[in-house]
Structures are given as structure tokens and as C-alpha cells.
Motif scaffolding. Structure first.
Motif, mmCIF file in Angstrom:
data_model
loop_
_atom_site.group_PDB
_atom_site.id
_atom_site.type_symbol
_atom_site.label_atom_id
_atom_site.label_comp_id
_atom_site.label_asym_id
_atom_site.label_seq_id
_atom_site.Cartn_x
_atom_site.Cartn_y
_atom_site.Cartn_z
ATOM 1 N N TYR A 243 16.088 17.650 36.346
ATOM 2 C CA TYR A 243 15.370 16.751 36.300
ATOM 3 C C TYR A 243 14.887 15.290 36.369
ATOM 4 N N PHE B 263 3.697 21.368 48.795
ATOM 5 C CA PHE B 263 3.184 21.684 47.368
ATOM 6 C C PHE B 263 2.447 21.766 46.812
ATOM 7 N N VAL C 297 5.770 30.896 44.742
ATOM 8 C CA VAL C 297 5.425 29.179 43.934
ATOM 9 C C VAL C 297 5.977 28.750 42.968
ATOM 10 N N THR D 180 10.939 18.434 42.210
ATOM 11 C CA THR D 180 9.672 18.519 42.932
ATOM 12 C C THR D 180 8.873 20.216 42.154
ATOM 13 N N MET D 181 10.346 20.866 41.285
ATOM 14 C CA MET D 181 9.911 21.909 40.774
ATOM 15 C C MET D 181 9.571 22.334 39.728
ATOM 16 N N ARG D 182 10.049 20.835 38.729
ATOM 17 C CA ARG D 182 8.919 20.428 37.564
ATOM 18 C C ARG D 182 7.587 19.773 38.268
ATOM 19 N N SER E 59 9.189 27.912 40.962
ATOM 20 C CA SER E 59 8.896 26.780 40.055
ATOM 21 C C SER E 59 9.204 26.972 38.554
ATOM 22 N N THR F 107 6.115 20.473 40.086
ATOM 23 C CA THR F 107 4.744 21.519 40.690
ATOM 24 C C THR F 107 4.722 22.832 38.937
ATOM 25 N N GLN F 108 6.001 22.330 37.910
ATOM 26 C CA GLN F 108 5.188 22.778 36.796
ATOM 27 C C GLN F 108 3.859 22.160 36.665
ATOM 28 N N THR G 206 13.613 25.283 37.374
ATOM 29 C CA THR G 206 14.304 24.449 36.184
ATOM 30 C C THR G 206 13.803 24.531 34.241
#
Length: 309
Positions: A53, A281, A32, A99-101, A36, A103-104, A40
Motif C-alpha cells: 500500500y 467496506f 472481511v 483499501t485493505m490497509r 483485510s 479496513t485494517q 497486506t
């Protein structure tokens, strides 16, 4: 047959590596993290994902996800990501990138809370447990006051004022109110260890208090501290999610997993993927960190006798 004695550190590592749930969780959590932060990018370092994003585009096919995981021989569309694997939001922004941002930001906040909260707890707990007297009285009364405060309400009010300053200051605010449990645990450990014979010997030899704490007592409490710090990271993820869901956490134009759920909760009935991905997540991060904490707790437990020395 030669018997090789193992150090305490080696025993801890062996116990942890033999904890299947912890190892599986560690692998998932690392995946994960890599996904993440690499997708990005970080700051000026670009990621490998083609969409940003913040980039607004036309909504294609109602923003439905293009991710397919069912092979063609099973009647599916094959295994592929497509243009927007997690779909698009109302503005046409790629939801995978969002979503990746998110999660970061959620992970960064959680780790800052875990590190800063642990530091505060260790300093206060160690001082109260070792020096006793008025130092213990003042620090423990301060701890009691913070414990009885309504955590979510107080943090929400303060976080709402500093939210525009960025995720870092939001993490600092959360950390300032979430160290109390570990501080009491550290104090208890120090109260027990300060009466041991090797501590009395160090005092008799004229060893300064700070050196006794750093060299003799703190290493014997490191297991409890590491386990508590790990579990506090999982708690921080859920607390940040709750604050962002209520609108008191991360502020636009940035985002977090909790913020995404809050922004798109009305779309749960018509476009559930906007709610599902950040929720998945959040659950994945919280569960994996908790299992890692369980594995560390079992590894540091001296009563574990599955691994012979």
C-alpha cells in the motif's frame, strides 16, 4: 422421552445461531477480517497480495479496476482479479492494498474503542449503581457533562493533536468520550439488582462489595454489556470515518477507510471506484456489526421463548 435441561449459556447460543441475519453478518464480517488482515499482512508478517500500500508505480489505463466478475458466456471478460482489481490511485499505488490497509486500521480502531469504552462504562456504571451516595452523584454528574459536550467537535480537536501518535491513541481519545450511554445502562441494571434478595443475603453473610459485584451482579448484566459493546464498535467505525473524512483522524503515511474517502472525494465524478470501494467496506462493516448486535440482543433477551429448555 427424556427432557434435557439447558443452561442459560446454551439457550443464548441456540437463539443466536438461529438468528439468520446475525449469522450471515457474522460470516461476512469474518470474511472481511480475514481478507483485510491476510492480504497486506500484520506488522512483520507479510500478506499474500503482491502489491504494497506504499509502493508507487506507473498508472496503467487511467488507474481503472481490472476486476471482472462477468463470465465470458454472458458477454463479459471472464472472472479474474487482474493486476489491480480495485484500480490505482493518483500516484499509481494499488488501491486494493490501500483499501485493505484502511479496513485494517478502521477495524482496529473500532475494536479498541469498543473494548476500552466498555471497560470505562462498566467500572463507572457499576460503582455508581452499587455504592450510591456521593459516589453515584460524582460519577453521574461527570457522565452528564460528557454527554452534553459536542462529541464530534471535542473529539476532532483532541484527535487532531494526537493524530500523529498513531491510530491507537486516536482510538483511546474516541473511547474516552463514547462510554456514557453504556455507563447509564449499567448503572440502571446495578440499581435494580442490588435490591434483590440474593444480594441482601450475600451482604448479610459479610461478602465484600467487590466480590458481590464480580460474582453476583456483573454476570447478570453481561448480556446488556456484550450487546452494547458490539453496537459501540459499529458506531466507532462511523465516528472514525467522520473524523478521518474531516482530516482529524488517521494521519499519513497511514490510512483508513474514512481517510481514503476524504483523499479521493474529488475523483467521484471521473474515477468513482476510488470513492466506491472504501465506502462499500464502511457500509458492510457497519451493517454486519449492527446485525450481529441485534442477534446478540435477541439471544440474551429472557423474554425470547422460541427455544424451549
Amino acid at each position: 422421552m427424556t427432557i434435557v435441561a439447558r443452561t442459560q449459556a446454551q439457550l443464548v447460543r441456540r437463539r443466536f445461531f438461529r438468528h439468520r441475519a446475525a449469522m450471515i453478518s457474522l460470516v461476512l464480517f469474518v470474511l472481511v477480517l480475514l481478507l483485510s488482515f491476510s492480504a497486506t499482512g500484520i506488522g512483520p508478517i507479510p500478506g499474500w497480495w503482491k502489491h504494497d500500500y506504499t509502493t508507487v508505480a506507473s498508472v496503467v489505463d487511467g488507474g481503472r479496476p481490472t476486476l471482472s466478475v462477468v463470465p465470458t458466456f454472458l458477454g463479459g471478460d471472464g472472472i479474474h482479479l487482474g493486476e489491480h482489481p480495485f484500480g490505482q490511485d493518483n500516484k499509481g499505488i494499488d488501491y486494493f492494498a490501500l483499501t485493505m490497509r484502511g479496513t485494517q486500521i478502521s477495524i482496529m480502531i473500532a475494536f479498541i474503542v469498543g473494548a476500552l469504552g466498555t471497560l470505562i462504562a462498566v467500572v463507572i456504571g457499576a460503582a455508581a449503581g452499587f455504592f450510591r451516595g456521593w459516589t453515584e452523584t460524582i460519577l453521574m454528574r461527570l457522565t452528564d457533562i460528557i454527554i452534553v459536550l459536542p462529541l464530534l467537535a471535542i473529539v476532532a480537536v483532541i484527535a487532531n493533536r494526537v493524530g500523529n501518535a498513531g491510530p491507537f491513541w486516536l482510538a483511546v481519545v474516541i473511547a474516552l468520550f463514547t462510554w456514557t450511554g453504556l455507563a447509564r445502562i449499567v448503572r440502571g441494571e446495578f440499581l435494580s439488582l442490588r435490591e434483590k434478595e440474593f444480594i441482601e443475603a450475600a451482604r448479610a453473610a459479610g461478602t465484600p462489595a467487590w466480590r458481590i459485584i464480580r460474582k453476583h451482579i456483573l454476570p447478570n448484566t453481561i448480556g446488556v454489556i456484550i450487546v452494547s459493546a458490539t453496537l459501540s464498535i459499529a458506531s466507532a467505525v462511523l465516528l472514525e470515518t467522520a473524523l478521518s473524512y474531516l482530516g482529524f483522524g488517521v494521519k499519513p503515511p497511514d490510512t483508513s477507510l474514512g481517510r481514503l474517502i476524504s483523499d479521493y472525494q474529488s475523483a467521484f465524478g471521473s474515477r468513482p471506484w476510488l470513492f466506491f470501494w472504501p465506502g462499500a467496506f464502511i457500509v458492510l462493516i457497519a451493517l454486519t456489526v449492527n446485525f450481529i448486535g441485534d442477534g446478540l440482543r435477541d439471544a440474551f433477551d429472557p423474554r425470547q421463548n422460541k427455544v424451549r429448555s
